[in-house]
Design an enzyme around this catalytic site. Structure first.
Site, PDB file in Angstrom:
ATOM      1  N   CYS A  85      16.985  -5.417   0.902  1.00  0.00           N
ATOM      2  CA  CYS A  85      18.368  -5.007   1.185  1.00  0.00           C
ATOM      3  C   CYS A  85      18.496  -4.470   2.613  1.00  0.00           C
ATOM      4  CB  CYS A  85      18.842  -4.002   0.134  1.00  0.00           C
ATOM      5  SG  CYS A  85      20.626  -3.786   0.110  1.00  0.00           S
ATOM      6  N   HIS A 194      17.069  -6.133  -5.335  1.00  0.00           N
ATOM      7  CA  HIS A 194      16.163  -4.976  -5.360  1.00  0.00           C
ATOM      8  C   HIS A 194      15.073  -5.130  -6.420  1.00  0.00           C
ATOM      9  CE1 HIS A 194      18.264  -2.066  -2.707  1.00  0.00           C
ATOM     10  NE2 HIS A 194      19.284  -2.862  -2.947  1.00  0.00           N
ATOM     11  N   GLU A 196      12.401  -3.540  -6.762  1.00  0.00           N
ATOM     12  CA  GLU A 196      11.871  -2.219  -7.166  1.00  0.00           C
ATOM     13  C   GLU A 196      12.729  -1.572  -8.243  1.00  0.00           C
ATOM     14  OE1 GLU A 196      13.781  -2.659  -4.682  1.00  0.00           O
ATOM     15  OE2 GLU A 196      15.049  -0.899  -4.382  1.00  0.00           O
TER      16      GLU A 196
END
Lengths: 223, 81
Positions: A85, A194, A196
Site C-alpha cells: 500500500c 494488505h 499482513e
C-alpha cells in the site's frame, strides 16, 4: 531469518507486518526512517499507512528518508523489498518500481475484502503461491489507482512482472487491473492489498496473505 | 523579495478524478460552460532579491525530483513579483 519493517512518521500497519513475520516463523526487526541502519536484516517490508500525512504525494517525502537511501542501494543489488500500500507508493516514488499510484477513480477511499489472482510466483515474496491462485485480501486505500505509460504497461505485461491482479471488480481504476508488480530483477515487489491483514481467520477474511511472509523465509533459506 | 512559482499538473493522459468531480459540480451552480476541468498544485517559493540563474536551475531540479512526479505530472516554473 531477520526481516525488517520500516516505521515512518504516519505508518499504520508496521506492527501488523512485524506480527505477520513472527507468525510466519521469522524474526521481525523494527527499523526507523531516520536511521540508515538496516540492522543486518535479510529482507525488508515497507508497511502501509500515511507516511508524512501523504503530504505532497503519497510516498514522495518518505522516499528521501535516511533509511530509504540504504534500501534503494541494497535493492539495486538484489535485496528483497516488499512494499504494501503506502510502501508500494514509496517504491514507485523511489523509482524502484515503474508507474505511479494516483487518486482512486470515483474518489472514494476503498476498504473491502478484495478478490485477487496471483500472476507471478517467481518472486521471493510470492514463491509459495501457484500461478492462478485466487486470494481474498483486504484493500484500504484512497490513492491506489495504478497508472503508467502504454509502453511501461506493455513491458510489465510482456515480462510477466504483474504479480497480483484484481478480479471480479477493479476497485480503483488501476490500469490492466494491476494490484501488484515487481521490478525486472524480481526482488522488489509492490502490492496495494494488505497481506499482513490476512494471516489469521480470526481477524482477517482469509489466511491467504501469510504466504507472502512464509515465501520470503523459504526463499532466503534456500539461498 | 521575489516569488518563484512552480505549477504542477497531471499529464493529459492521466485520469484526474478530482478535476472530473469539480467539472460535475459546476453545472449544479449554473456554470454550464466548462468542457473539462483539470486540477493541479501551485508552489510559491519566496527568495531574497531577484532569483539567480543558479537558484532557478536548482528549483528546476527540485521540481523534477520532489515537487512533481515526472511519471504522472508535468511542471512549469515562473517568477512573480
Amino acid at each position: 531469518m531477520r526481516v525488517g519493517v520500516v516505521t515512518f512518521p504516519g505508518s499504520l500497519d508496521d506492527s501488523s507486518a512485524l506480527r505477520a513475520i513472527r507468525v510466519a516463523g521469522g524474526i521481525p526487526v523494527p527499523l526507523f526512517h531516520a536511521s540508515d541502519d538496516l540492522k543486518e536484516v535479510q529482507a525488508v517490508v515497507l508497511p502501509g499507512g500515511f507516511s508524512y500525512g501523504d503530504y505532497l504525494r503519497c510516498g514522495a517525502i518518505s522516499r528521501f528518508a535516511p533509511i530509504m537511501s540504504s534500501i534503494i542501494i541494497a535493492a539495486e543489488h538484489g535485496f528483497p523489498v516488499l512494499g504494501i500500500c503506502n510502501g508500494f507508493q514509496i517504491l514507485c516514488e523511489s523509482h524502484l518500481l515503474p508507474g505511479a499510484l494516483t487518486r482512486n477513480q470515483g474518489l472514494h477511499f476503498v476498504c473491502t475484502d478484495q478478490p485477487l489472482i496471483v500472476e507471478n510466483n517467481s518472486t521471493p515474496w510470492t514463491s509459495g503461491y501457484t500461478k492462478g491462485d485466487r486470494l481474498v485480501i483486504p484493500i484500504k486505500n484512497g490513492e491506489g489507482s495504478f497508472q503508467a505509460s502504454t509502453e511501461t504497461l506493455a513491458e510489465l505485461e510482456s515480462e510477466g512482472r504483474i504479480v497480483l491482479r484484481y478480479t471480479e471488480s477493479n476497485p480503483n481504476g488501476s490500469k490492466n487491473d494491476i494490484a501488484g508488480i515487481t521490478n525486472a530483477r524480481g526482488n522488489v515487489v509492490g502490492v496495494m492489498p494488505h497481506p499482513e491483514q490476512a494471516i489469521e481467520s480470526l481477524t482477517g477474511p482469509s489466511e491467504d496473505g501469510l504466504t507472502f511472509f512464509t515465501s520470503i523465509l523459504h526463499s532466503m533459506v534456500g539461498r | 523579495m521575489a516569488t518563484i512559482v512552480v505549477e504542477v499538473m497531471l499529464k493529459p493522459e492521466i485520469l484526474d478524478p478530482q478535476g472530473q468531480a469539480v467539472a460535475a459540480a459546476l453545472p449544479r451552480l449554473g456554470f454550464t460552460f466548462a468542457k473539462e476541468v483539470r486540477q493541479g498544485k501551485r508552489f510559491e517559493i519566496s527568495v531574497d532579491g531577484t532569483p539567480t540563474a543558479e537558484q532557478l536551475a536548482d528549483i528546476e531540479r527540485a521540481a523534477q525530483t520532489l515537487l512533481s512526479n515526472p511519471v504522472i505530472e508535468s511542471f512549469r516554473v515562473k517568477v512573480e513579483g
